[in-house]
Write a protein that holds these residues in place. Structure first.
Motif, PDB file in Angstrom:
ATOM      1  N   SER A  27      53.776 -86.186  -4.406  1.00 57.31           N
ATOM      2  CA  SER A  27      53.727 -87.744  -4.187  1.00 57.31           C
ATOM      3  C   SER A  27      53.160 -88.112  -5.770  1.00 57.31           C
ATOM      4  N   PHE A  28      54.109 -89.024  -6.204  1.00 62.10           N
ATOM      5  CA  PHE A  28      53.893 -89.756  -7.487  1.00 62.10           C
ATOM      6  C   PHE A  28      54.689 -90.757  -7.737  1.00 62.10           C
ATOM      7  N   VAL A  29      54.472 -91.452  -8.680  1.00 60.68           N
ATOM      8  CA  VAL A  29      55.142 -92.814  -9.206  1.00 60.68           C
ATOM      9  C   VAL A  29      55.962 -92.743 -10.345  1.00 60.68           C
ATOM     10  N   SER A  30      55.408 -91.713 -11.369  1.00 60.19           N
ATOM     11  CA  SER A  30      56.204 -91.660 -12.644  1.00 60.19           C
ATOM     12  C   SER A  30      55.540 -90.295 -13.194  1.00 60.19           C
ATOM     13  N   ILE A  31      56.420 -89.741 -14.164  1.00 55.96           N
ATOM     14  CA  ILE A  31      56.100 -88.607 -14.922  1.00 55.96           C
ATOM     15  C   ILE A  31      56.395 -88.969 -16.420  1.00 55.96           C
ATOM     16  N   ASN A  32      55.183 -88.812 -17.203  1.00 52.03           N
ATOM     17  CA  ASN A  32      55.423 -89.089 -18.612  1.00 52.03           C
ATOM     18  C   ASN A  32      55.889 -87.880 -19.402  1.00 52.03           C
ATOM     19  N   ASP A  33      55.092 -87.318 -20.160  1.00 49.97           N
ATOM     20  CA  ASP A  33      55.616 -85.916 -20.961  1.00 49.97           C
ATOM     21  C   ASP A  33      55.761 -84.741 -19.851  1.00 49.97           C
ATOM     22  N   MET A  34      56.802 -84.174 -20.092  1.00 59.27           N
ATOM     23  CA  MET A  34      56.950 -82.883 -19.460  1.00 59.27           C
ATOM     24  C   MET A  34      57.515 -81.537 -20.597  1.00 59.27           C
ATOM     25  N   GLY A  35      56.625 -80.547 -20.405  1.00 64.22           N
ATOM     26  CA  GLY A  35      57.036 -79.594 -21.454  1.00 64.22           C
ATOM     27  C   GLY A  35      56.685 -78.239 -20.922  1.00 64.22           C
ATOM     28  N   TRP A  36      56.633 -77.350 -22.080  1.00 65.94           N
ATOM     29  CA  TRP A  36      56.618 -75.807 -21.790  1.00 65.94           C
ATOM     30  C   TRP A  36      55.431 -75.261 -22.760  1.00 65.94           C
ATOM     31  N   TYR A  37      54.857 -74.451 -22.301  1.00 63.38           N
ATOM     32  CA  TYR A  37      53.719 -73.725 -23.051  1.00 63.38           C
ATOM     33  C   TYR A  37      53.962 -72.242 -22.719  1.00 63.38           C
ATOM     34  N   ARG A  38      53.527 -71.316 -23.640  1.00 64.02           N
ATOM     35  CA  ARG A  38      53.149 -70.155 -23.380  1.00 64.02           C
ATOM     36  C   ARG A  38      51.980 -69.121 -23.724  1.00 64.02           C
ATOM     37  N   PRO A  41      50.081 -61.925 -24.395  1.00 63.50           N
ATOM     38  CA  PRO A  41      48.895 -60.954 -24.059  1.00 63.50           C
ATOM     39  C   PRO A  41      47.782 -61.185 -25.020  1.00 63.50           C
ATOM     40  N   GLY A  42      46.833 -61.355 -25.106  1.00 61.27           N
ATOM     41  CA  GLY A  42      45.536 -61.326 -26.062  1.00 61.27           C
ATOM     42  C   GLY A  42      45.606 -62.524 -26.823  1.00 61.27           C
ATOM     43  N   LYS A  43      46.547 -63.662 -26.524  1.00 59.60           N
ATOM     44  CA  LYS A  43      46.541 -64.728 -27.450  1.00 59.60           C
ATOM     45  C   LYS A  43      46.324 -65.976 -26.595  1.00 59.60           C
ATOM     46  N   GLU A  44      46.001 -67.433 -27.224  1.00 64.65           N
ATOM     47  CA  GLU A  44      45.597 -68.567 -26.493  1.00 64.65           C
ATOM     48  C   GLU A  44      47.043 -69.114 -26.073  1.00 64.65           C
ATOM     49  N   ARG A  45      47.105 -70.053 -25.100  1.00 64.59           N
ATOM     50  CA  ARG A  45      48.075 -70.772 -24.829  1.00 64.59           C
ATOM     51  C   ARG A  45      48.638 -71.651 -25.918  1.00 64.59           C
ATOM     52  N   GLU A  46      49.645 -71.706 -26.256  1.00 62.72           N
ATOM     53  CA  GLU A  46      50.123 -72.513 -27.231  1.00 62.72           C
ATOM     54  C   GLU A  46      51.402 -73.283 -26.710  1.00 62.72           C
ATOM     55  N   LEU A  47      51.809 -74.836 -27.544  1.00 63.65           N
ATOM     56  CA  LEU A  47      52.892 -75.231 -26.932  1.00 63.65           C
ATOM     57  C   LEU A  47      54.240 -74.761 -27.448  1.00 63.65           C
ATOM     58  N   VAL A  48      55.154 -74.803 -26.729  1.00 62.62           N
ATOM     59  CA  VAL A  48      56.662 -74.474 -27.095  1.00 62.62           C
ATOM     60  C   VAL A  48      57.163 -75.493 -27.385  1.00 62.62           C
ATOM     61  N   ALA A  49      57.517 -76.404 -26.351  1.00 62.56           N
ATOM     62  CA  ALA A  49      58.365 -77.569 -26.572  1.00 62.56           C
ATOM     63  C   ALA A  49      57.883 -78.652 -25.561  1.00 62.56           C
ATOM     64  N   VAL A  50      57.930 -79.949 -25.902  1.00 64.89           N
ATOM     65  CA  VAL A  50      57.756 -81.235 -25.026  1.00 64.89           C
ATOM     66  C   VAL A  50      58.763 -82.323 -25.165  1.00 64.89           C
ATOM     67  N   MET A  51      58.869 -82.835 -24.016  1.00 68.71           N
ATOM     68  CA  MET A  51      59.917 -84.002 -23.970  1.00 68.71           C
ATOM     69  C   MET A  51      59.009 -85.268 -23.291  1.00 68.71           C
ATOM     70  N   THR A  52      59.175 -86.348 -24.062  1.00 69.59           N
ATOM     71  CA  THR A  52      58.636 -87.611 -23.261  1.00 69.59           C
ATOM     72  C   THR A  52      59.838 -87.941 -22.274  1.00 69.59           C
ATOM     73  N   SER A  53      59.434 -89.024 -21.492  1.00 68.49           N
ATOM     74  CA  SER A  53      60.104 -89.608 -20.297  1.00 68.49           C
ATOM     75  C   SER A  53      61.412 -90.251 -21.271  1.00 68.49           C
ATOM     76  N   GLY A  54      61.194 -90.578 -22.473  1.00 74.01           N
ATOM     77  CA  GLY A  54      62.334 -91.406 -23.208  1.00 74.01           C
ATOM     78  C   GLY A  54      63.006 -90.507 -23.977  1.00 74.01           C
TER      79      GLY A  54
END
Length: 121
Positions: A27-38, A41-54
């Motif tokens: 249940s929601f009215v909108s989604i802004n950014d959607m993206g992928w992180y990865r 092993p042994g590393k911090e989570r990092e941004l892979v790619a993100v896309m705005t609603s536009g």
């Protein structure tokens, strides 16, 4: 409640390709950014790619030219096409979405449970 469900991970040989999908439901009215992180092993989570609603995109330098993010707003789904994969891309890939559940609340970031991508001969 909001759920993000990833799919498409698996084992692939170096140089191969995979396509990840992530669908948002609930249940929601909108989604802004959607993206992928990865997270490898042994590393911090990092941004892979993100896309705005536009449709604007941002990529990690390590994946530029190899990965492509896209989304289908009508299906509340984001995709990640991954080409020329190498062992360094092995990680759990997490979907992320900024979801607004009502018109009087701010967007909140949600995460999927992750899908494992293993690049190995």
């Amino acid at each position: 409640q909001v759920q993000l469900v990833e799919s498409g991970g698996g084992l692939v040989q170096p140089g191969g390709s995979l396509r990840l999908s992530c669908a948002a439901s609930g249940s929601f009215v909108s989604i802004n950014d959607m993206g992928w992180y990865r997270q490898a092993p042994g590393k911090e989570r990092e941004l892979v790619a993100v896309m705005t609603s536009g449709g604007s995109t941002n990529y990690a330098d390590s994946v530029k030219g190899r990965f492509t993010i896209s989304r289908d707003n009508a299906k509340n789904t984001v995709y990640l096409q991954m080409n020329s994969l190498s062992a360094e891309d092995t990680a759990v890939y997490y979907c992320s979405a900024e979801v607004r559940r009502s018109f009087i609340t701010r967007a909140v970031n949600y995460w999927g449970k992750g899908t494992l991508v293993t690049v190995s001969p």
